[in-house]
Design a protein around this motif. Sequence first.
Motif, PDB file in Angstrom:
ATOM      1  N   ASP A  81       0.972  -1.283   0.049  1.00  0.00           N
ATOM      2  CA  ASP A  81      -0.031  -0.046   0.010  1.00  0.00           C
ATOM      3  C   ASP A  81       0.952   1.232   0.162  1.00  0.00           C
ATOM      4  O   ASP A  81       2.083   1.278   0.429  1.00  0.00           O
ATOM      5  N   THR A  82       0.467   2.344  -0.676  1.00  0.00           N
ATOM      6  CA  THR A  82       0.956   3.567  -0.374  1.00  0.00           C
ATOM      7  C   THR A  82      -0.179   4.474   0.059  1.00  0.00           C
ATOM      8  O   THR A  82      -1.337   4.493  -0.343  1.00  0.00           O
ATOM      9  N   LEU A  83       0.342   5.272   0.926  1.00  0.00           N
ATOM     10  CA  LEU A  83      -0.458   6.067   1.963  1.00  0.00           C
ATOM     11  C   LEU A  83      -0.361   7.468   1.458  1.00  0.00           C
ATOM     12  O   LEU A  83       0.566   8.069   1.260  1.00  0.00           O
ATOM     13  N   ASP A  84      -1.398   8.352   2.030  1.00  0.00           N
ATOM     14  CA  ASP A  84      -1.458   9.803   1.786  1.00  0.00           C
ATOM     15  C   ASP A  84      -1.068  10.343   3.085  1.00  0.00           C
ATOM     16  O   ASP A  84      -2.095  10.224   4.091  1.00  0.00           O
ATOM     17  N   PHE A  85       0.025  10.881   3.334  1.00  0.00           N
ATOM     18  CA  PHE A  85       0.284  11.568   4.777  1.00  0.00           C
ATOM     19  C   PHE A  85       0.067  12.956   4.773  1.00  0.00           C
ATOM     20  O   PHE A  85       0.815  13.693   5.750  1.00  0.00           O
ATOM     21  N   THR A  86      -0.488  13.564   3.681  1.00  0.00           N
ATOM     22  CA  THR A  86      -0.716  15.161   3.618  1.00  0.00           C
ATOM     23  C   THR A  86      -1.538  15.518   4.843  1.00  0.00           C
ATOM     24  O   THR A  86      -1.298  16.784   5.443  1.00  0.00           O
ATOM     25  N   GLN A  87      -2.405  14.647   5.573  1.00  0.00           N
ATOM     26  CA  GLN A  87      -3.120  14.999   6.603  1.00  0.00           C
ATOM     27  C   GLN A  87      -2.438  13.815   7.778  1.00  0.00           C
ATOM     28  O   GLN A  87      -2.300  12.659   7.434  1.00  0.00           O
ATOM     29  N   PRO A  88      -2.636  13.955   9.024  1.00  0.00           N
ATOM     30  CA  PRO A  88      -2.411  12.782  10.007  1.00  0.00           C
ATOM     31  C   PRO A  88      -3.225  11.687   9.781  1.00  0.00           C
ATOM     32  O   PRO A  88      -4.250  11.731   9.413  1.00  0.00           O
ATOM     33  N   ILE A  89      -2.898  10.694   9.848  1.00  0.00           N
ATOM     34  CA  ILE A  89      -3.359   9.331   9.696  1.00  0.00           C
ATOM     35  C   ILE A  89      -3.427   8.404  11.046  1.00  0.00           C
ATOM     36  O   ILE A  89      -2.599   8.582  11.835  1.00  0.00           O
ATOM     37  N   CYS A  90      -4.507   7.822  11.297  1.00  0.00           N
ATOM     38  CA  CYS A  90      -4.659   6.752  12.408  1.00  0.00           C
ATOM     39  C   CYS A  90      -4.519   5.585  12.103  1.00  0.00           C
ATOM     40  O   CYS A  90      -5.135   4.968  11.059  1.00  0.00           O
ATOM     41  N   PHE A  91      -3.703   4.671  12.767  1.00  0.00           N
ATOM     42  CA  PHE A  91      -3.501   3.272  12.490  1.00  0.00           C
ATOM     43  C   PHE A  91      -4.086   2.523  13.834  1.00  0.00           C
ATOM     44  O   PHE A  91      -4.038   3.187  14.883  1.00  0.00           O
ATOM     45  N   LYS A  92      -5.054   1.310  13.504  1.00  0.00           N
ATOM     46  CA  LYS A  92      -5.552   0.636  14.625  1.00  0.00           C
ATOM     47  C   LYS A  92      -4.979  -0.675  14.501  1.00  0.00           C
ATOM     48  O   LYS A  92      -4.819  -1.541  13.395  1.00  0.00           O
ATOM     49  N   VAL A  93      -4.204  -1.093  15.635  1.00  0.00           N
ATOM     50  CA  VAL A  93      -3.749  -2.390  15.784  1.00  0.00           C
ATOM     51  C   VAL A  93      -4.579  -3.367  16.260  1.00  0.00           C
ATOM     52  O   VAL A  93      -4.911  -3.174  17.493  1.00  0.00           O
ATOM     53  N   TYR A  94      -4.742  -4.436  15.770  1.00  0.00           N
ATOM     54  CA  TYR A  94      -5.642  -5.412  16.515  1.00  0.00           C
ATOM     55  C   TYR A  94      -4.526  -6.710  17.128  1.00  0.00           C
ATOM     56  O   TYR A  94      -4.011  -7.195  16.341  1.00  0.00           O
ATOM     57  N   ALA A  95      -5.039  -7.276  18.263  1.00  0.00           N
ATOM     58  CA  ALA A  95      -4.514  -8.316  18.904  1.00  0.00           C
ATOM     59  C   ALA A  95      -5.562  -9.128  19.692  1.00  0.00           C
ATOM     60  O   ALA A  95      -6.545  -8.749  19.681  1.00  0.00           O
TER      61      ALA A  95
END
Length: 449
Positions: A113-127
């Motif tokens: 994947d390529t991501l757009d970081f022109t604005q803050p991004i939120c990642f959610k990590v699942y376990a």
Amino acid sequence: MKIHFLSIIVSFFITSLAFTSCLNSDNAIDYVTDPTIKSFSFDSIQIDSTHTALGKKYLFSIDQIGQGDTAFIFNKDSLPVNTKLSKVKINISTSGQVTYIKHGKDTLLYAKDTLDFTQPICFKVYASNSDGTAITKIYKISINVHKMDPDSLNWGTNPFYTGTGIIGKQKSLIFNDKVFVFTDDGSTQIKVTSSAVSNGKSWTSLQAINGISGKADYSSVASFNNKLYIVADGNVYESANGSDWAINNGLSDHVKTLLTSFDGRLAGIKTAGSDTKFCVTTDGQTWETGETVPVSFPTTNISTTSYSLRTNANIHRAILMGDNTSLGINDTIAVPWSTFDGKEWVDLSTSTNYCPKTSNISIIHYNNKFYAFGGSGNTGFNTFYVSEEGRIWKKVEEKVCFPASFMGRAEYSYVINSSNYIWIIWSKTNQKNDEIWKGRINSLGFITQ
């Protein structure tokens, strides 16, 4: 379990969920119980239309504690100005499954994947816990990018101040948190004006200095041991305020000029019998003479700078440039002269890679380099010359430049304050105003958060 490739992570995570219910209860199950991101970096970044850089050059910090239920990923050192952030591939290390918001929906993150970081991004990590309940952790990713080129010298678009009243040749220095400018406008005595370094827009009225017999040499003024010193008719005078002067009998011994002060000493030139000698004082009362002054040593328009060696901060060195044309020397090289003690100066010139000779030359030690500049008329102030150690010089082709309005001007002086601003102080002429310009290399004003 620690897997570094997102595609493998996602595949394993989904597969493990599918097979869990089919396992015999006697079998041990390894659950992904750690929803943290261990490391984060860019794969590569596009600086502009023609330049790319390895992302690993730019380090990211991870604040795992964060605020509330959100952790933070950010870069302390900003990316270069104009970095393209709309399509960026990342490298990430985590034990969980990662999603991010795309088009308003949670979307699985894959390695390609390529991501757009022109604005803050939120990642959610699942376990998941051992009982199968989900664990999640949110990371907010903010990318800092320089809004200006860190290596450019920024002068602004207008003078910092206009109206000092300064006319004629001048020399300036910083003393007791004030900028003092001594000027020779052709009157019977030189004049002085000053302003607080923290201000620069409120100047005292130009007044002739007093207490001196004969006309003082404005270019000889120097600060040393909490006093100002100047030469007039072979005598040395001292002052605590720049206006009121008294003779220093101990130093008044056929002194021709004062060169500089550095590392606890005041250096000058004096005549000793039929010789002209370098001299230094460390107590402000007596001279210690040094080597004979070489015939090619500059005698007018002298500019000096000093610094501590990179290899040993306890060793100080002074370098000067000046004009020796009055001595009948018509070379084309602006010769740098160097000293460690003020009693012996060494010619650093080379036959190639030199700084061209110019009128009104100045030399500064700035941003861990030496810069030389000056001149007059159409050839003046059109470029800097730069050197790492004061010997090999080259023309600066970009980024460290002068405003176009500097060309054609002549009489000026400069200081550099503790905030790394270069002040260029111009004298008033029939065509030009008495202006002050302030410039600084952008990176010297950056604050690391």
